[in-house]
Design an enzyme around this catalytic site. Structure first.
Site, PDB file in Angstrom:
ATOM      1  CB  ILE A  92      50.386  32.201  16.656  1.00 24.90           C
ATOM      2  CG1 ILE A  92      51.031  33.584  16.769  1.00 24.90           C
ATOM      3  CG2 ILE A  92      50.505  31.434  17.974  1.00 24.90           C
ATOM      4  CD1 ILE A  92      50.356  34.509  17.755  1.00 24.90           C
ATOM      5  CG  HIS A 109      62.058  37.136  15.859  1.00 27.62           C
ATOM      6  ND1 HIS A 109      60.701  37.259  15.658  1.00 27.62           N
ATOM      7  CD2 HIS A 109      62.430  38.181  16.623  1.00 27.62           C
ATOM      8  CE1 HIS A 109      60.274  38.349  16.281  1.00 27.62           C
ATOM      9  NE2 HIS A 109      61.302  38.918  16.881  1.00 27.62           N
ATOM     10  CD  GLU A 174      65.526  38.262   8.523  1.00 23.03           C
ATOM     11  OE1 GLU A 174      64.798  37.294   8.254  1.00 23.03           O
ATOM     12  OE2 GLU A 174      65.074  39.402   8.756  1.00 23.03           O
TER      13      GLU A 174
END
Ligand code: GAR
Length: 210
Positions: A92, A109, A174
């Site tokens: 993060i 994501h 992705e």
């Protein structure tokens, strides 16, 4: 060409897809650095094998997120990076760091945002019983997985799927979606304006939404 750093934490298969796309002389971005927070990240060796510069900055060597992020920031600036691409980067980031790269940092994501933020997205999707799942490319804002959306791809959820079988279906998308989205941003045809993504001409082939 737009100078891109790809940040990874592990396998790096999205990074490989981006680096392969960037081999095309017509691709508007070049990968100037692959940076990992884990010196053991598999993707570092894969980048190295492709001739891409790598660097590891071990987050465990820093007392807190802010000092780690400052080291990442310094490495990016030293490499004269224009765009930061998070590809399976599992740390993060602090608001200060994110704001320093506002409009110049994207993430992929593994869900159809705004559903299933955070981790274990495939298990979250199975628990929710959705019939469609997928992946999202978005600009990064301080709030986790909440940034303006650039591109999405959907896959069906099959009877009998488990998180691994679903992840395997999503990652294929992705690896297709991320290079297409980066090309548009690096080429200047997609950008963040305020809190909206503006795309000058959406490719008709479903490369960004499908
Ligand atoms: C990908 O599925 C990516 O979307 C996900 O990690 C995987 C990395 O695979 N990212 C996140 O969950 C970010 N929160 P890769 O290392 O083979 O590209």
């Amino acid at each position: 060409k737009v100078r891109v750093a790809v940040l990874i934490s592990g396998r790096g298969s999205n990074m490989v897809a981006l680096a392969e796309a960037a081999r095309d002389p017509a691709y508007p971005a070049e990968i100037v650095l692959v940076l990992a927070n884990d010196p053991q990240a598999e993707g570092l060796a894969r980048a190295d094998a492709m001739g891409v510069a790598t660097r590891a900055i071990d987050h465990r060597a820093f007392p807190d997120r802010a000092t780690f992020d400052a080291a990442i920031d310094a490495a990016l600036r030293e490499a004269q990076v224009d765009l930061v691409v998070l590809a399976g980067f599992m740390r993060i980031l602090t608001p200060g760091f994110v704001e320093g790269w506002a409009g110049r940092m994207i993430n992929i994501h593994p869900s159809l945002l705004p559903l299933f933020k955070g981790t274990h997205t495939h298990a979250q999707a199975l628990a929710a019983g959705v019939r469609l799942h997928g992946c999202t490319v978005h600009f990064v804002v301080p709030e986790l997985d909440a940034g303006p959306i650039v591109a999405q791809a959907a896959v069906p959820v099959h009877e009998g799927d488990d998180p691994d079988s679903l992840a395997a279906r999503v990652i294929v998308q992705e690896r297709r979606l991320y290079p297409a989205a980066l090309a548009l941003i690096a080429g200047g045809q997609a950008r963040l304006e305020g809190d909206r993504v503006v795309i000058d001409r959406v490719p008709a082939d479903g490369a960004l939404f499908s």
